[in-house]
Design a protein around this motif. Structure first.
Motif, PDB file in Angstrom:
ATOM      1  N   VAL A  31      13.853  19.492 -14.823  1.00 44.98           N
ATOM      2  CA  VAL A  31      12.918  20.534 -14.391  1.00 44.98           C
ATOM      3  C   VAL A  31      11.596  19.884 -14.004  1.00 44.98           C
ATOM      4  O   VAL A  31      11.033  19.102 -14.780  1.00 44.98           O
ATOM      5  N   THR A  39       6.889  24.874 -16.812  1.00 46.29           N
ATOM      6  CA  THR A  39       7.584  24.749 -15.534  1.00 46.29           C
ATOM      7  C   THR A  39       6.615  24.881 -14.362  1.00 46.29           C
ATOM      8  O   THR A  39       5.736  25.747 -14.359  1.00 46.29           O
ATOM      9  N   GLY A  64      13.739  23.223  -7.216  1.00 36.30           N
ATOM     10  CA  GLY A  64      14.587  22.462  -8.123  1.00 36.30           C
ATOM     11  C   GLY A  64      15.634  21.729  -7.303  1.00 36.30           C
ATOM     12  O   GLY A  64      15.342  21.176  -6.250  1.00 36.30           O
ATOM     13  N   GLN A 109      11.536  27.014  -8.564  1.00 34.80           N
ATOM     14  CA  GLN A 109      12.053  27.073  -9.931  1.00 34.80           C
ATOM     15  C   GLN A 109      11.705  28.396 -10.608  1.00 34.80           C
ATOM     16  O   GLN A 109      12.413  28.847 -11.494  1.00 34.80           O
TER      17      GLN A 109
END
Length: 548
Positions: free
Chosen positions: A240, A323, A329, A335
């Motif tokens: 991530v 995040t 991603g 994401q």
């Protein structure tokens, strides 16, 4: 038993029949053997892969198919697991005893993995018989496809660091200590890429920026990572892209992996790369060297000290790791396009770890159940409907507060459920938990006892998602997990002694449809053992609907 090249590639073509033809293939052949190693200056029996310690790196790109042919040259069974790599619809390749039969001595097995919709930094390791204490681990790097934007400029170089605690005793001696009912001693030292202090040098050019992928591959202790005179610019953790915060040092708990960018913007000389233990009264430290290519001086001065016991500081750092919602991603979509905070939680599972004496021996438990392996891998027993190996509901959803007992614990869960798991740690030691096969959004962590009221402090917008999470001493950590991956998945302590002595269980994510849209069928080359030895992997059982 070695196969000729023609036979091997015919096998591969059979194995990859369910994969998409347009996705590239990468082939690996690994020979696993015992060999002499001297990581802390003492001769030991280590596990080598292709004569290497650590093992060879895996470098792949999103959606690549990995064909890994493993020859077991040990005199005992062997398995490899893939820490953080989500086997989509494919727990058959997870590489833990609950899903796979071990590779017998002198035989081989071909793992067929696809890094479907994945990027980032991970590692592999041996999962059986306390082999993890002997080496056999290596780095995994999954790059984005070319047309997917990465939220930072391409670095001038990419380095992998495998760091963690190490014992001078052979893994067989450590296993014997645990089998006798005793605790392990304190580790003897720390390693970086298989070496003690100053055994590894990373060369950089002044003015350029480099990516360092750091994994804690130890079996007992959390570590802190830092580079003398340089900032760490965090960009990724376990697949991530993160908010790009700057840290002077980074806490990395057992089983966790991070990527940082480091700019060589200091005077042209050599600098310490430092790893030290966290939350230990005796602090272990080891170093490597950051070497400027135009260096005019070797490392000098004291080794930069790191944090040791400040839990509040570590919790604050963990909460700051979030995040990057605007970054892509492995797919082009951002994401943050999955709004996990708006999904209704259908079930809350509370998991409490504990240390217990059972039959006069040291054991560890989850919700009072200390896991014992069955005589047959659970996935095989489930697939072939072999009774008596395990039963669902053999571990409760919440702590019981009762005496610990031995059981092959398996928890039932429904495919596509959205659940909350709260790791409750009433002990004085930090706990590191791993969830195979699924991602976990780390929505909250705090000291004291968890309650429903704790939900008011949850991060429901940009919590980091990962496969390995920590629960601090006398604290709790809550994660949200979308169960979108059918299979038999291991949830375990990353402290390997605790895992070995029972702090683990399996989550059976079940779909009644039995379609390859949800889960791949058993591989044609699957090893069969225990009560499944008399079964055959083909044809498919009649209840299996293999039509898409």
């Amino acid at each position: 038993m070695r196969q000729n090249v023609c036979h091997f590639f015919m096998l591969v073509l059979m194995l990859i029949g369910n994969s998409k033809g347009e996705d590239p293939y990468r082939f690996f052949t690994w020979n696993v053997t015992f060999g002499d190693i001297f990581p802390l200056g003492v001769k030991q029996q280590g596990i080598l892969i292709n004569r290497q310690f650590p093992g060879p790196p895996i470098h792949a790109v999103t959606n690549d198919n990995l064909i890994i042919h493993v020859f077991n040259g040990l005199n005992e069974p062997f398995l490899i697991s893939w820490d953080g790599i989500q086997q989509r619809k494919n727990s058959w390749q997870d590489g833990v005893y609950g899903t796979n039969c071990p590779i017998p001595p002198g035989q081989n097995f071909t793992y067929v993995l696809q890094v479907k919709d994945q990027i980032g930094s991970f590692f592999y390791f041996p999962s059986l018989a306390f082999h993890k204490a002997a080496g056999g681990y290596g780095s995994i790097r999954i790059d984005s496809r070319q047309f997917i934007p990465v939220p930072f400029p391409p670095p001038a170089g990419d380095f992998s660091i495998l760091a963690g605690d190490w014992f001078k005793k052979n893994h067989t001696d450590l296993k014997a200590i645990l089998d006798s009912g005793s605790n392990l001693p304190f580790p003897d030292g720390l390693l970086i890429n298989g070496h003690g202090s100053n055994g590894v040098t990373f060369t950089v050019d002044q003015g350029k920026t480099y990516r360092f992928r750091i994994s804690n591959v130890g079996i007992a202790l959390s570590i802190n990572f830092r580079i003398q005179g340089h900032d760490l610019y965090l960009v990724e953790t376990e697949g991530v892209h993160t908010l790009q915060n700057t840290y002077s040092s980074l806490d990395i708990h057992l089983g966790q992996s991070y990527s940082v960018l480091v700019t060589a913007n200091q005077d042209p000389k050599d600098y310490y790369i430092v790893v030290s233990t966290l939350f230990t009264s005796q602090v272990l430290t080891t170093t490597s060297i950051l070497h400027y290519s135009n260096s005019v001086a070797s490392v000098s001065g004291p080794i930069p000290p790191g944090p040791t016991t400040e839990v509040d500081r570590s919790i604050s750092q963990a909460r700051s790791i979030r995040t990057n919602l605007t970054a892509s991603g492995p797919r082009p979509n951002p994401q943050g396009s999955y709004h996990y905070g708006k999904v209704n939680v259908t079930r809350t599972i509370r998991l409490a770890n504990s240390a217990a004496m059972i039959g006069g021996k040291q054991r560890y438990a989850v919700n009072s159940v200390s896991f014992v392996p069955a005589d047959t891998p659970l996935k095989l027993a489930d697939y072939f409907n072999i009774s008596g190996v395990f039963y669902l509901g053999s571990i409760p959803d919440s702590p019981t507060g009762g005496w610990a007992y031995l059981q092959t614990s398996v928890m039932a869960a429904e495919f596509r459920a959205f659940i909350e798991v709260v790791f409750e740690n009433a002990e004085d030691s930090l706990q590191s938990w791993h969830v195979d096969g699924n991602i976990a959004f780390v929505v909250g962590m705090n000291g004291g006892q968890w309650s429903v009221a704790s939900k008011s402090s949850y991060n429901l917008r940009d919590a980091i998602s990962r496969s390995t999470v920590q629960a601090y001493p006398k604290s709790w950590t809550s994660v949200y997990i979308p169960l979108d991956n059918v299979g038999m998945w291991n949830i375990r302590s990353e402290n390997w002694a605790r895992q070995y002595l029972g702090q683990q269980f399996y989550l059976r994510v079940y779909s009644p449809v039995h379609s390859i849209r949800d889960e791949y069928p058993i591989p044609k080359n699957a090893l069969l053992c225990g009560r499944a030895s008399g079964y055959k992997t083909r044809p498919l059982p009649p209840h299996w609907n293999d039509k898409i």
